[in-house]
Scaffold this motif. Structure first.
Motif, PDB file in Angstrom:
ATOM      1  N   THR A  27       0.819  -1.224   0.000  1.00 45.34           N
ATOM      2  CA  THR A  27       0.000   0.000   0.000  1.00 45.34           C
ATOM      3  C   THR A  27       0.846   1.264   0.000  1.00 45.34           C
ATOM      4  N   HIS A  28       2.030   1.225   0.625  1.00 46.25           N
ATOM      5  CA  HIS A  28       2.944   2.374   0.606  1.00 46.25           C
ATOM      6  C   HIS A  28       4.256   1.977   1.258  1.00 46.25           C
ATOM      7  N   PHE A  29       5.270   2.773   0.997  1.00 44.79           N
ATOM      8  CA  PHE A  29       6.619   2.411   1.425  1.00 44.79           C
ATOM      9  C   PHE A  29       6.941   2.960   2.816  1.00 44.79           C
ATOM     10  N   HIS A  30       6.258   2.445   3.845  1.00 45.50           N
ATOM     11  CA  HIS A  30       6.658   2.705   5.233  1.00 45.50           C
ATOM     12  C   HIS A  30       7.013   1.364   5.866  1.00 45.50           C
ATOM     13  N   PRO A  31       8.050   1.359   6.743  1.00 43.44           N
ATOM     14  CA  PRO A  31       8.530   0.079   7.270  1.00 43.44           C
ATOM     15  C   PRO A  31       7.482  -0.718   8.044  1.00 43.44           C
ATOM     16  N   ASP A  32       6.536  -0.028   8.703  1.00 48.97           N
ATOM     17  CA  ASP A  32       5.518  -0.794   9.444  1.00 48.97           C
ATOM     18  C   ASP A  32       4.502  -1.441   8.496  1.00 48.97           C
ATOM     19  N   HIS A  33       4.696  -1.279   7.191  1.00 49.28           N
ATOM     20  CA  HIS A  33       3.818  -1.929   6.206  1.00 49.28           C
ATOM     21  C   HIS A  33       4.556  -2.903   5.287  1.00 49.28           C
ATOM     22  N   VAL A  34       5.803  -2.607   4.932  1.00 46.63           N
ATOM     23  CA  VAL A  34       6.442  -3.447   3.893  1.00 46.63           C
ATOM     24  C   VAL A  34       7.859  -3.927   4.227  1.00 46.63           C
ATOM     25  N   LYS A  71      -4.808   9.803   1.392  1.00 46.10           N
ATOM     26  CA  LYS A  71      -4.062  11.001   1.813  1.00 46.10           C
ATOM     27  C   LYS A  71      -3.130  10.694   2.990  1.00 46.10           C
ATOM     28  N   HIS A  72      -1.904  10.283   2.663  1.00 47.61           N
ATOM     29  CA  HIS A  72      -0.922   9.950   3.694  1.00 47.61           C
ATOM     30  C   HIS A  72       0.313  10.827   3.457  1.00 47.61           C
ATOM     31  N   PHE A  73       1.377  10.582   4.202  1.00 47.54           N
ATOM     32  CA  PHE A  73       2.567  11.433   4.080  1.00 47.54           C
ATOM     33  C   PHE A  73       3.350  11.170   2.794  1.00 47.54           C
ATOM     34  N   CYS A 109      -6.354   1.821   4.498  1.00 47.28           N
ATOM     35  CA  CYS A 109      -4.905   1.951   4.650  1.00 47.28           C
ATOM     36  C   CYS A 109      -4.607   3.203   5.492  1.00 47.28           C
ATOM     37  N   ASP A 110      -3.398   3.740   5.392  1.00 51.22           N
ATOM     38  CA  ASP A 110      -3.021   4.911   6.206  1.00 51.22           C
ATOM     39  C   ASP A 110      -3.533   6.162   5.514  1.00 51.22           C
ATOM     40  N   THR A 111      -4.429   6.881   6.160  1.00 52.56           N
ATOM     41  CA  THR A 111      -4.963   8.070   5.501  1.00 52.56           C
ATOM     42  C   THR A 111      -5.622   9.043   6.479  1.00 52.56           C
TER      43      THR A 111
HETATM   44 ZN   LIG Z   1       2.282   4.849   6.775  1.00 54.66          ZN
END
Ligand SMILES: [Zn+2]
Length: 253
Positions: free
Chosen positions: A60-67, A145-147, A168-170
């Motif tokens: 879903t996006h490139f943050h460590p707590d996700h991927v 809408k995430h960072f 997801c994160d938004t």
């Molecule tokens: Zn995130």
């Protein structure tokens, strides 16, 4: 019967009973991992699944707590003699960064990782993009809408028309409202209000605006945080059923 299993429900700081948020979607021919923090290989096994049957990964996006666990998963597949192809879907940003990480790990040189074909698919920045269609379900994505560039997911089951949406994160965004419109279940993050996240109250507001039937809160603070109050907070805006998503909770289609 196709189903969705929550493999983690915590925000970025997990605890003993809440892994970072990720999930897996199961159909007859397809097993789709949605994000992969920690060690997804173990997590799939803990859910009683045969990890060898994984066919697709959606990041879903490139943050460590996700991927952050994806390279570890690919390594485990390679070294356990996987031969079946794997398809990986992500937006341009996440795809580029994940490929860089894999290259830092020597992906191209370490040939034992290479024995099964991996195809990266870029998810365009468009609303309700049909990412994958199988005999049992369709997965649509929209930018949220995430960072950093991030997608939300809409899963439509073909057997009974049931719809599950994962925010997801938004932060609250019209894109998510449109994606979640009239869904049976909205699984919405409740990390806390900020420019790129939502509070439980905002999750409730989005659920009400999208006119979903049922709300599950996920990606919420754990550890010493009294997260059970979040249901009451969301209920100020949404009058349907509200439940805290928990690790290994299952959603049947
Ligand atoms: Zn995130």
């Amino acid at each position: 019967m196709p189903k969705l299993i929550i493999l983690g429900s915590s925000t970025n700081i997990p605890d003993e009973t809440h892994e970072n948020t990720h999930m897996v979607l199961l159909g007859g021919e397809h097993m789709v991992l949605i994000d992969g923090p920690g060690n997804p290989f173990i997590r799939l096994r803990k859910a009683g699944l045969d990890e060898k049957k994984l066919t697709d990964i959606v990041m879903t996006h490139f943050h460590p707590d996700h991927v952050s666990g994806i390279p570890l998963l690919l390594m485990a597949f390679g070294l356990s003699h996987r031969r079946e192809p794997l398809d990986i879907y992500a937006n341009q940003h996440c795809s580029e960064y994940m490929k860089k990480v894999l290259n830092f790990y020597g992906w191209k040189e370490w040939t034992s990782w290479h024995l099964f074909p991996i195809t990266f698919h870029t998810i365009p920045e468009e609303e309700k993009f049909l990412l994958l269609e199988t005999e049992e379900f369709r997965i649509f994505t929209s930018p949220v809408k995430h960072f950093i560039p991030t997608i939300g997911l809409r899963i439509e089951f073909k057997n009974n028309g049931k719809v599950i949406v994962y925010s997801c994160d938004t932060a609250p965004t019209p894109n998510l409202i449109a994606l979640a419109k009239d869904a049976d279940i909205l699984i919405h993050e409740a990390a806390g209000e900020s420019g790129g996240h939502s509070s439980a109250l905002q999750a409730g507001e989005s659920a009400a605006e999208a006119q979903v039937k049922e709300l599950f809160l996920i990606h919420y603070p754990t550890n010493d945080f009294d997260y059970h109050d979040l249901v009451g907070e969301a209920a100020k805006a949404f009058d349907g059923p509200i439940t805290m998503a928990e690790d290994f909770m299952e959603f049947e289609s």
